[in-house]
Write a protein that holds these residues in place. Structure first.
Motif, PDB file in Angstrom:
ATOM      1  N   VAL A 189      -9.484  33.296  48.627  1.00 55.52           N
ATOM      2  CA  VAL A 189     -10.915  33.034  48.470  1.00 55.52           C
ATOM      3  C   VAL A 189     -11.225  31.547  48.431  1.00 55.52           C
ATOM      4  CG1 VAL A 189     -12.885  33.331  46.909  1.00 55.52           C
ATOM      5  CG2 VAL A 189     -11.331  35.226  47.320  1.00 55.52           C
ATOM      6  N   VAL A 207     -18.438  35.351  49.643  1.00 56.24           N
ATOM      7  CA  VAL A 207     -18.383  35.540  48.196  1.00 56.24           C
ATOM      8  C   VAL A 207     -19.528  34.772  47.551  1.00 56.24           C
ATOM      9  CG1 VAL A 207     -17.027  35.136  46.115  1.00 56.24           C
ATOM     10  CG2 VAL A 207     -15.893  35.893  48.206  1.00 56.24           C
ATOM     11  N   ALA A 230     -16.146  41.371  41.884  1.00 59.75           N
ATOM     12  CA  ALA A 230     -14.903  40.698  41.523  1.00 59.75           C
ATOM     13  C   ALA A 230     -14.417  41.232  40.181  1.00 59.75           C
ATOM     14  CB  ALA A 230     -15.129  39.197  41.437  1.00 59.75           C
ATOM     15  N   ALA A 275     -18.638  40.106  46.648  1.00 63.25           N
ATOM     16  CA  ALA A 275     -18.319  39.817  48.039  1.00 63.25           C
ATOM     17  C   ALA A 275     -19.073  40.805  48.903  1.00 63.25           C
ATOM     18  CB  ALA A 275     -16.824  39.966  48.276  1.00 63.25           C
ATOM     19  N   SER A 318     -12.428  44.392  49.478  1.00 64.55           N
ATOM     20  CA  SER A 318     -12.059  44.640  48.097  1.00 64.55           C
ATOM     21  C   SER A 318     -11.297  43.445  47.563  1.00 64.55           C
ATOM     22  CB  SER A 318     -11.182  45.901  48.046  1.00 64.55           C
ATOM     23  OG  SER A 318     -10.675  46.085  46.753  1.00 64.55           O
ATOM     24  N   PHE A 319     -11.616  43.033  46.300  1.00 67.94           N
ATOM     25  CA  PHE A 319     -10.802  42.005  45.677  1.00 67.94           C
ATOM     26  C   PHE A 319      -9.476  42.647  45.301  1.00 67.94           C
ATOM     27  CE2 PHE A 319     -13.518  38.314  44.944  1.00 67.94           C
ATOM     28  CZ  PHE A 319     -14.782  38.825  45.180  1.00 67.94           C
ATOM     29  N   THR A 320      -8.411  41.860  45.254  1.00 65.53           N
ATOM     30  CA  THR A 320      -7.145  42.402  44.781  1.00 65.53           C
ATOM     31  C   THR A 320      -7.188  42.322  43.252  1.00 65.53           C
ATOM     32  OG1 THR A 320      -6.082  40.255  44.902  1.00 65.53           O
ATOM     33  CG2 THR A 320      -5.927  41.655  46.844  1.00 65.53           C
ATOM     34  N   ASP A 335      -9.749  37.402  41.197  1.00 62.00           N
ATOM     35  CA  ASP A 335     -10.880  36.907  42.000  1.00 62.00           C
ATOM     36  C   ASP A 335     -10.400  36.061  43.166  1.00 62.00           C
ATOM     37  OD1 ASP A 335     -13.637  36.270  39.688  1.00 62.00           O
ATOM     38  OD2 ASP A 335     -12.302  37.974  39.903  1.00 62.00           O
ATOM     39  N   GLN A 368      -8.128  36.670  45.724  1.00 66.97           N
ATOM     40  CA  GLN A 368      -7.789  37.209  47.045  1.00 66.97           C
ATOM     41  C   GLN A 368      -8.683  38.388  47.390  1.00 66.97           C
ATOM     42  OE1 GLN A 368      -3.659  38.227  46.998  1.00 66.97           O
ATOM     43  NE2 GLN A 368      -2.991  36.108  47.103  1.00 66.97           N
ATOM     44  N   ILE A 369      -9.003  38.481  48.680  1.00 62.97           N
ATOM     45  CA  ILE A 369      -9.826  39.581  49.177  1.00 62.97           C
ATOM     46  C   ILE A 369      -9.146  40.256  50.347  1.00 62.97           C
ATOM     47  CG2 ILE A 369     -11.911  40.059  50.527  1.00 62.97           C
ATOM     48  CD1 ILE A 369     -13.491  38.438  48.843  1.00 62.97           C
TER      49      ILE A 369
END
Lengths: 73, 401
Positions: free
Chosen positions: B230, B179, B162, B169, B208-210, B213, B215-216
Motif C-alpha cells: 500500500v 486507498v 482496513a 479501499a 481485500s486487505f491482508t 493495512d 498489503q492489498i
C-alpha cells in the motif's frame, strides 16, 4: 496475423505450462472424503454454541435486535 | 487406461490451448502424432515424471497426450478417496429448527445499485460502494452515514475495510484500487488524501486487505490477481492461471497460512500460495461464472456461488467438491455467499432478489429471506457473527439478525 513459428512456439509454451501445472496438482496429498467430512462436522458442532445466527441471541444482547415487542419496517 | 476416443481428446485440447492458426496445423499433423502415441499406454513412472524435464523438442501432440493423461489421473485419484457424501456423515446430527431472521436495519442513501460491501472489525461500521461512483461508510447500529467519497469512475465493484478501521479501499471501472484514509474530522475532504495502489489492465472486481493495512490483494477482469504494497504501490506478487475475468477472492483465515482462493468466468476456483504465486489447487465443477468464494471458518474448505444457480462446497484436504446447494426451483445465479460463525449455515444472495440459507452439513435449505426489491449483489456476515448485511441493486443495504 503473427507468423507461423511465433504462434506455434507460443501454443507450445502454453501447453508446457499446462502440463507443468497439472503435474503439480496431481501430486497434491489428499485425504478421504469420510475423514474430511468428519472434520467439518466436528468443527460445526464444537463451535455451534458460539454462533449467534445459529443459536439465536436474546434481544437484550444483540445490538441489532431492539428489545421491543414488535418490529416495524 | 482411461483414454477417451482420440478425436474427442484432440478437439478438446485444441479448443483449450491453441490459437486458430496452430489449431489448423495440429489437426493436419494429428494423425501422425496418434500413430506414435499408441506405443506407450501406461502411466509414466513417478520417478520418470519427476526427472523428465520439459524439452524444447516436445511437440504439441506429446504434450497434449500428457495433459489428458494427467487430467484423467487427477480424476482417478480424487475418485478413489470419494468414499462417502457429506450429508451422509451428517445424518445423525439434529436437524435445524425454524429460523426467524428479519431485516433489522435498512441503510438508504445510495443513488444507484449497491455493488459491494464490507464490515469493519469493530462489528458496527460498514463500507459500501455503488454504481453511481459513491463509497459510503455507515454506522450500522444507528444507520448514520459517517463518510462519503465520490470516485472518479462509475461501477465501483469492489470495496474493503482496513483491519485497523482507519482506511477503506475501493475500485472498479477505473482499473485501479485506491486507498482512502478515514479521518475523524467529518468535514475533511477524503478524496484529497486518496492513494492509488493497484493498477490492472481491466476492471477491478474484488479487493481485500491482508492481515494488516500494509498489503492489498486484488482481482481483475484482466484475468489476474495481484498482491500490492500500500505504501509504495509496488506489485509484490501476481497470480496468473485463470483463463478469463477473475470475479472474486477470499483470504484464508489467518491461522491456516498464506493462501487465498479466487473464482472466475472460466468456471474455475483456484487456490493460490501468496508467497510463490503458484496455483496449488484448482476446481472446475461449476457450469458457469463463479461470482463469489468464501472460506469455511476452519480454513479447510471454501464455498462458491455461481451463475449456474448453485452454491458448492469444496474441501481442500480431500481436494474435491463435497456438497452442492441447489433446488430445482432456484434458477437464478447466486451472486454472493458467506458462512455463519460455526460454518453450519451458508447464506447465499441471489439474482432473484432472495437470500437462501443452507444447512452446510445436511445440504438442505433451512430458510428463504425476502425483502430486497432487486438482485442481491453482495452479502457478508459481521465479524462477531451476530448479524449479516446484504446489498442490492435496489439501492439499499439490509442488516439481518
Amino acid at each position: 496475423m503473427s507468423n507461423n513459428s511465433a504462434s506455434s512456439s507460443s501454443s507450445l509454451v502454453i501447453a508446457q505450462k499446462a502440463v507443468k501445472q497439472l503435474r503439480l496438482e496431481a501430486s497434491v496429498r489428499r485425504i478421504k472424503v469420510s475423514q474430511a467430512a468428519a472434520d467439518l462436522k466436528t468443527f460445526c458442532i464444537q463451535n455451534a454454541h458460539k454462533d449467534p445466527l445459529l443459536m439465536g441471541v436474546p434481544s437484550s444482547d444483540n445490538p441489532f435486535r431492539p428489545p421491543k415487542s414488535c418490529v416495524l419496517f | 487406461m482411461l483414454f477417451s476416443p482420440w478425436c474427442a481428446l484432440e478437439e478438446q485440447f485444441i479448443a483449450n490451448v491453441s490459437s486458430p492458426a496452430s489449431a489448423a496445423r495440429a489437426r493436419r499433423s494429428g494423425r501422425v502424432g496418434l500413430a506414435t502415441a499408441s506405443r506407450s499406454t501406461s502411466d509414466p513412472h513417478p520417478a520418470e515424471m519427476a526427472t523428465h524435464e520439459l524439452h524444447p523438442n516436445d511437440t504439441l501432440t506429446t504434450l497434449k497426450m500428457e495433459s489428458e493423461n494427467l487430467k484423467a489421473k487427477l480424476e482417478e485419484e480424487r475418485a478413489k478417496l470419494h468414499d462417502v457424501e457429506l450429508h451422509q456423515v451428517a445424518e445423525k446430527i439434529e436437524a435445524l429448527g425454524q429460523f426467524v431472521m428479519k431485516t433489522r436495519r435498512t441503510l438508504k442513501g445510495h443513488g444507484n445499485k449497491v455493488l459491494c460491501m464490507d464490515w469493519c472489525k469493530d462489528k458496527r461500521r460498514i463500507v459500501s460502494s455503488s454504481q453511481d461512483g459513491k463509497v459510503i461508510v455507515w454506522d450500522a447500529f444507528t444507520t448514520n452515514k459517517e463518510h462519503a467519497v465520490t470516485m472518479p469512475c462509475t461501477w465501483v465493484m469492489a470495496c474493503a475495510y482496513a483491519p485497523s478501521g482507519c482506511a477503506v479501499a475501493c475500485g472498479g471501472l477505473d482499473n485501479k484500487c485506491s486507498v482512502y484514509p478515514l479521518s475523524l474530522d467529518k468535514n475533511e475532504n477524503l478524496a484529497a488524501k486518496k492513494k492509488s495502489v493497484a493498477m490492472h489492465t481491466n476492471y477491478l472486481s474484488a479487493c481485500s486487505f491482508t492481515n494488516s493495512d500494509m498489503q492489498i490483494l486484488t482481482s481483475s477482469g484482466d484475468g489476474t490477481c495481484a498482491l500490492w504494497d500500500v505504501e509504495s504501490g509496488q506489485l509484490l506478487q501476481s497470480f496468473h492461471g485463470h483463463g478469463a475475468d477473475v470475479l472474486c477472492l477470499d483470504l484464508a483465515p489467518s491461522e491456516t497460512g498464506n493462501t487465498f482462493v479466487s473464482g472466475g468466468c472460466d468456471k474455475k476456483a483456484n487456490v493460490w500460495d501468496m508467497r510463490s504465486g503458484q496455483c496449488i489447487q484448482s476446481f472446475e465443477t461449476h457450469e458457469s461464472d463463479i461470482n463469489s468464494v468464501r472460506y469455511y471458518p476452519s480454513g479447510d474448505a471454501f464455498a462458491s456461488g455461481s451463475d449456474d444457480a448453485t452454491c458448492r462446497l469444496y474441501d481442500l484436504r480431500a481436494d474435491r467438491e463435497v456438497a452442492i446447494y441447489s433446488k430445482e426451483s432456484i434458477i437464478f445465479g447466486a451472486s454472493s455467499v458467506d458462512f455463519s460463525l460455526s460454518g453450519r449455515l451458508l447464506f447465499g444472495g441471489y439474482n432473484d432478489y432472495t437470500i437462501n440459507v443452507w444447512d452446510v452439513l445436511k445440504g438442505n435449505r433451512v430458510s428463504i429471506l425476502f425483502g430486497h426489491e432487486n438482485r442481491v449483489s453482495t452479502l457478508r456476515v459481521s465479524p462477531d457473527g451476530t448479524a449479516f448485511c446484504s446489498g442490492s441493486w435496489d439501492h439499499t443495504l439490509r442488516i439481518w439478525a
